[in-house]
Design a protein around this motif. Sequence first.
Motif, PDB file in Angstrom:
ATOM      1  N   ILE A 140      -3.764   5.379  10.488  1.00 24.20           N
ATOM      2  CA  ILE A 140      -4.892   4.626   9.389  1.00 24.20           C
ATOM      3  C   ILE A 140      -4.453   5.258   8.047  1.00 24.20           C
ATOM      4  N   PHE A 141      -4.254   6.616   8.001  1.00 27.72           N
ATOM      5  CA  PHE A 141      -4.387   7.106   6.533  1.00 27.72           C
ATOM      6  C   PHE A 141      -3.258   6.475   5.502  1.00 27.72           C
ATOM      7  N   ILE A 142      -2.162   6.263   5.899  1.00 27.14           N
ATOM      8  CA  ILE A 142      -0.989   5.772   5.021  1.00 27.14           C
ATOM      9  C   ILE A 142      -1.345   4.188   4.663  1.00 27.14           C
ATOM     10  N   PRO A 143      -1.512   3.421   5.855  1.00 27.29           N
ATOM     11  CA  PRO A 143      -1.770   2.118   5.617  1.00 27.29           C
ATOM     12  C   PRO A 143      -3.030   1.840   4.859  1.00 27.29           C
ATOM     13  N   GLY A 144      -4.103   2.496   5.172  1.00 32.61           N
ATOM     14  CA  GLY A 144      -5.384   2.524   4.646  1.00 32.61           C
ATOM     15  C   GLY A 144      -5.659   2.290   3.347  1.00 32.61           C
ATOM     16  N   GLY A 145      -4.644   2.846   2.632  1.00 35.77           N
ATOM     17  CA  GLY A 145      -4.827   2.620   1.111  1.00 35.77           C
ATOM     18  C   GLY A 145      -4.649   1.319   0.618  1.00 35.77           C
ATOM     19  N   ARG A 146      -3.903   0.544   1.340  1.00 25.99           N
ATOM     20  CA  ARG A 146      -3.905  -0.956   0.919  1.00 25.99           C
ATOM     21  C   ARG A 146      -5.268  -1.694   0.829  1.00 25.99           C
ATOM     22  N   LEU A 147      -6.346  -1.015   1.504  1.00 17.13           N
ATOM     23  CA  LEU A 147      -7.520  -1.703   1.322  1.00 17.13           C
ATOM     24  C   LEU A 147      -8.117  -1.424  -0.029  1.00 17.13           C
ATOM     25  N   PHE A 148      -8.055  -0.332  -0.696  1.00 21.01           N
ATOM     26  CA  PHE A 148      -8.209  -0.008  -1.933  1.00 21.01           C
ATOM     27  C   PHE A 148      -7.401  -0.907  -3.074  1.00 21.01           C
ATOM     28  N   ARG A 149      -6.073  -0.708  -2.731  1.00 20.12           N
ATOM     29  CA  ARG A 149      -5.510  -1.856  -3.626  1.00 20.12           C
ATOM     30  C   ARG A 149      -6.067  -3.404  -3.595  1.00 20.12           C
ATOM     31  N   ASP A 150      -6.444  -3.684  -2.387  1.00 18.93           N
ATOM     32  CA  ASP A 150      -6.588  -5.285  -2.177  1.00 18.93           C
ATOM     33  C   ASP A 150      -7.967  -5.587  -3.121  1.00 18.93           C
ATOM     34  N   LEU A 151      -9.175  -4.518  -2.910  1.00 17.05           N
ATOM     35  CA  LEU A 151     -10.185  -4.615  -3.603  1.00 17.05           C
ATOM     36  C   LEU A 151      -9.975  -4.928  -5.189  1.00 17.05           C
ATOM     37  N   THR A 152      -8.926  -3.765  -5.811  1.00 16.34           N
ATOM     38  CA  THR A 152      -8.658  -3.799  -7.053  1.00 16.34           C
ATOM     39  C   THR A 152      -7.896  -4.934  -7.475  1.00 16.34           C
ATOM     40  N   ARG A 153      -7.314  -5.310  -6.781  1.00 17.38           N
ATOM     41  CA  ARG A 153      -6.364  -6.475  -7.283  1.00 17.38           C
ATOM     42  C   ARG A 153      -7.145  -7.911  -7.311  1.00 17.38           C
ATOM     43  N   ALA A 154      -8.207  -7.813  -6.425  1.00 17.50           N
ATOM     44  CA  ALA A 154      -9.165  -8.996  -6.228  1.00 17.50           C
ATOM     45  C   ALA A 154      -9.750  -8.952  -7.478  1.00 17.50           C
TER      46      ALA A 154
END
Length: 527
Positions: A140-154
């Motif tokens: 979870i930890f490594i790929p989970g950062g994508r959630l933060f990336r997605d929100l900021t890019r949105a």
Amino acid sequence: MTGARAAMQERVAELDAAHAQAVAGGGEKYVARHHARGRLLPRERIELLLDEGSAFLELSPLAGWGSDFAVGASVVTGIGVVEGVQCLITAHDPTVRGGASNPWTLRKIFRANQIAAENDLPLISLVESAGADLPTQKEIFIPGGRLFRDLTRASARRQPTIAVVFGSSTAGGAYVPGLSDHTVMVKGAAQVFLAGPPLVKMATGEDADEEALGGAEMHARVSGLADHLAEDEHDAIRIARRIVARLGREHCAAPEPATSTEYAEPEVDPETLLDVVPVDLREPFDPREVVRRVVDGPGPGNEVAFDEFKALYGTSLVTGWARLHGHPIGILANAQGVLFSEEAQKATQFIQLANSSRTPLLFLHNTTGFMVGERYEQGGIIKHGSAMINAVANSTVPHLSVLVGASYGAGNYGMNGRAFDPRFLFSWPSAKSAVMGPAQLAGVLSIVARAGAEARGQDYDEAADAAMRAMVEQQIEEQSLPFVLSGMVYDDGVIDPRDTRTVLGICLSVIALAPDPDAGSFGVFRM
């Protein structure tokens, strides 16, 4: 009742049972405990959030099926209308291990975020999550950062993000309200902190009070993380609806329901879809009969229900133009399963025409792949299949895919499988997908093993070969089933065939409101 209908009804009953598992969440005990605390369940929150009487297209409801985790992956995702605006909604299910995120939760949310980005939908997160499922943190930890990336890019794309926090939002989960444009917290219930009291004690030695550390009132009055302090869950949902109403998102406003005069219902009752497609994929069927039950019937401005293209050429692939709930579409549907050079060339031209007219494409899968053999290799099956794949990959009009029957080998790619990022992809309970059919795959392994034994001068063990083939066939059969693939989030859901028209209609209404991508260029077609 036909044999096909009886067999399909059995599959639909299995689908209903699997969906019931997802709706059950953590089970009666934890649902009752949650309700006893005065809390709503995720689907109850969604129902209150949506406009009354509007539809909710749930996505990936079987995520995690067949894994060690609960069906549904402790989160509900889908598309619904809020204050007249189509939104992508994510709601954690706290009855499943406190709403903790496991590897399938991430895959499900990532897919939902991708759909929101491609269709320019506001994101609403209904948050109550214990953070990461710690025993599986390495996944979870490594790929989970994508959630933060997605929100900021949105947010950077001016795609609004709204977080409504109903309960605990811990560790990585704390960044969902932290990274959202608008944050609502429920008084006396929401708690948002990077580290709860136990971890704070371990890290700093401080004895922290939960409310002082991350309570809703603290964040509203002291830290400033909360933009709105709600009195209770119903108030929080009212505030969220008010925020959406102020967004000014006219371009993604849900269209008014079309009247019966704007399009005609299908020529044949969609209920009879259960009679058309056999669950035994070796039995052929005419995909035109599926199309007739899904698309609009003839009417004003739509002289024929299905205007077929190159009907006499490449006949194992049916192509043509239609309308669905008034939306124009181009359709590619496999007929007898195999894709020959003629079918690939026909598809390539049709896809180019759809791109020229900016018409969305619908792919109805029932393919065993591209034809093999000396005659077909010499006839150029590789270059023709490559041209079809090139056209699919570089087409910029929206794509929809439905796995109706088989979807094997490179045929899955040519027919716009998951790897080619269709806007939406659904499966029927009759569908199967793998590198090849179970019997073919087992047979290939047998031939290779037999040739190896002969090369070593050894006798071949026929009994062991039969056992191996049976084991491999069973394994591939199980791995190719739609529930397994949907559990891995390789589609956006397994649907009742009778719901196909409604599901595709919702998808097309979402697509129609998103900005049309610029027409692109295709790669080099090998002639």
